[in-house]
Design an enzyme around this catalytic site. Sequence first.
Site, PDB file in Angstrom:
ATOM      1  N   TYR A   1       0.859  -1.191   0.000  1.00 13.09           N
ATOM      2  CA  TYR A   1       0.000   0.000   0.000  1.00 13.09           C
ATOM      3  C   TYR A   1       0.885   1.228   0.000  1.00 13.09           C
ATOM      4  CZ  TYR A   1      -4.962  -0.881   0.231  1.00 13.09           C
ATOM      5  OH  TYR A   1      -6.253  -1.163  -0.113  1.00 13.09           O
TER       6      TYR A   1
ATOM      7  N   GLU B   1      -0.519   4.801  -0.413  1.00 14.31           N
ATOM      8  CA  GLU B   1      -1.346   6.008  -0.623  1.00 14.31           C
ATOM      9  C   GLU B   1      -0.490   7.238  -0.366  1.00 14.31           C
ATOM     10  OE1 GLU B   1      -5.004   5.797   1.558  1.00 14.31           O
ATOM     11  OE2 GLU B   1      -5.531   3.901   0.609  1.00 14.31           O
TER      12      GLU B   1
ATOM     13  N   ASP C   1      -6.651  15.603 -23.251  1.00 12.14           N
ATOM     14  CA  ASP C   1      -6.636  14.149 -23.089  1.00 12.14           C
ATOM     15  C   ASP C   1      -5.983  13.586 -24.351  1.00 12.14           C
ATOM     16  OD1 ASP C   1      -7.145  11.454 -23.080  1.00 12.14           O
ATOM     17  OD2 ASP C   1      -9.228  11.625 -22.418  1.00 12.14           O
TER      18      ASP C   1
ATOM     19  N   THR D   1      -3.676   7.639 -21.334  1.00 12.67           N
ATOM     20  CA  THR D   1      -3.474   6.246 -20.945  1.00 12.67           C
ATOM     21  C   THR D   1      -2.048   5.888 -21.331  1.00 12.67           C
ATOM     22  OG1 THR D   1      -4.428   5.638 -23.062  1.00 12.67           O
ATOM     23  CG2 THR D   1      -5.845   5.400 -21.138  1.00 12.67           C
TER      24      THR D   1
ATOM     25  N   LYS E   1      -1.989   2.638 -25.093  1.00 15.01           N
ATOM     26  CA  LYS E   1      -2.444   2.735 -26.499  1.00 15.01           C
ATOM     27  C   LYS E   1      -1.204   2.923 -27.382  1.00 15.01           C
ATOM     28  CE  LYS E   1      -7.123   4.322 -25.486  1.00 15.01           C
ATOM     29  NZ  LYS E   1      -7.236   4.877 -24.130  1.00 15.01           N
TER      30      LYS E   1
ATOM     31  N   ARG F   1      -1.293  -1.414 -19.135  1.00 13.53           N
ATOM     32  CA  ARG F   1      -2.613  -0.804 -18.971  1.00 13.53           C
ATOM     33  C   ARG F   1      -2.572   0.142 -17.782  1.00 13.53           C
ATOM     34  NH1 ARG F   1      -7.162  -1.366 -21.335  1.00 13.53           N
ATOM     35  NH2 ARG F   1      -6.104  -2.795 -22.733  1.00 13.53           N
TER      36      ARG F   1
HETATM   37  N1  DSN Z   1     -11.801   2.692 -24.789  1.00 13.04           N
HETATM   38  C1  DSN Z   1     -10.853   3.628 -25.361  1.00 13.04           C
HETATM   39  C2  DSN Z   1     -10.914   3.643 -26.828  1.00 13.04           C
HETATM   40  O1  DSN Z   1     -11.122   2.598 -27.387  1.00 13.04           O
HETATM   41  O2  DSN Z   1     -10.745   4.683 -27.447  1.00 13.04           O
HETATM   42  C3  DSN Z   1     -11.010   4.952 -24.791  1.00 13.04           C
HETATM   43  O3  DSN Z   1     -11.099   4.853 -23.421  1.00 13.04           O
END
Ligand code: DSN
Length: 500
Positions: A78, A80, A255, A284, A287, A293
């Site tokens: 943990y 935090e 974003d 994120t 991607k 992830r």
């Molecule tokens: N689920 C993602 C996407 O496919 O664009 C975005 O969060």
Amino acid sequence: MSTPLQEYLEQTSPEKLNPAMTAYVANLQQTAAVAPDVAEAIVRELGTQRAHLKLVASENYCSLNVQSAMGNLLTDKYAEGYPEHRYYGGCENVDTVETIACEEAKALFGAEHAYVQPHSGADANLVAYWAILNNKIEIPECEKLGETNLSHLTDQQWADLRQKLGNQKLMGLDYYSGGHLTHGYRQNLSARMFDSYSYTVDKETGLLDYDAIEKQAMEVKPLILLAGYSAYPRAINFKRFREIADKCGAVLMVDMAHFAGLVAGKVFTGEYNPVEYADVVTTTTHKTLRGPRGALILCKKEFADSVNKGCPLALGGPLPHVMAAKAVAFKEARTQAYRDYAKRVQENAKVLAEECIKLGMKLQTKGTDNHLMLIDVTTYGLTGRQAENAMFECGVTLNRNTLPFDPQGPWWTSGIRVGTPAVTTLGMGKEEMKEIALIIDMVLKGTKPGVAKDGKPAKGKIVLDPEVKKNATEKVKNLLSKYVLYPELDLDFLEKHFCK
Ligand code: DSN
């Protein structure tokens, strides 16, 4: 009886011994000792991923180095708080890992501050929203009251503050124009905690119209002007967004979840690099960025303290093992090999888009600047759902997507979204993109809408020409046979030992 690991070591000559495969067998053996069904599912997933052409624009394949950094005892801790400021004892090694990840992220993106704890893009946006609310509303209000400790506010002062926090304006890209659910869509928390406004793309061109956005922003005067998307095929001019934010007095948040890899890989530079212009940037990590992830927030120093409050304000305990994997991924993304990869992702997308157009497909905005494109499948007489199903039956994974102002709504949709990050990781190039365009066209031409039991057209059902299915499946298989996912891993061996 020998174990799978012993067998692998015995049957492999020392010069062919592969550390990645050795580690995989050892890990699966550990998993199988307790949960053989889970070990089997992991191996089967490798088989599934190898057997499908992955065109999902938001997915990728992270390196085995990134994966191995996640499987360890850091998960037990943990932590935090944030480095050097924890609510638990014994966090010195987590501090080290998190600090490395933050420093790597800062160096990679040229950011003033990084926060690597968010578990997902939605979490990152939530933390970013509350960091901005903290910085712009809560702190000044508390200063006016001469009180920094929230627990010391009277009930009335607290009620007034909550009222102010809950009445701020957010202005982001409309979901139907390619914005994300968390950008103020009514089905998401973001539209419930903010007074939410959306801008759209231009109806004719499908492009962002900066003058129209400026006009709307001057009317709305949002606290947060949000740029970024999940399904928009063009580069965004963040210098222009900065001007708009300054003019209307908004905090500029971006974003960049989809295109972070193109920023990290120096494909999007100058006015197309959001880190140079935005106050707060979220992304994120799994991607185009090709990490584990999870997610990440970058911000100007002014917002650093507020962003660092993410856990426990909005997040549960951080995932130290995933932060370790993020650090590995950021180090990978700082190499020339990664920059070459990012460039190829964009080049491949351009070629794929051009080839699709040559074959008569209708693409949103007539092309792409980034890693994705949106194809209008109504020209084939299909819904997005039908097209997605047909492609999957032929071994191609992609997702249906709304097109701007889509009359079919987000469930059926009129389009599909196609992306190149994963196939580029496999090593595919221009020739393969041409082949993929042909496969998409062949499958969609060979698909007819299905009918429901009552004889009416069924928006999700399809009738796929068996000959087309056979041809397309063979073509996909042939393509994938030349670009094997994780070639270090011997799938036959893994299936033999871990699958019933
Ligand atoms: N689920 C993602 C996407 O496919 O664009 C975005 O969060």
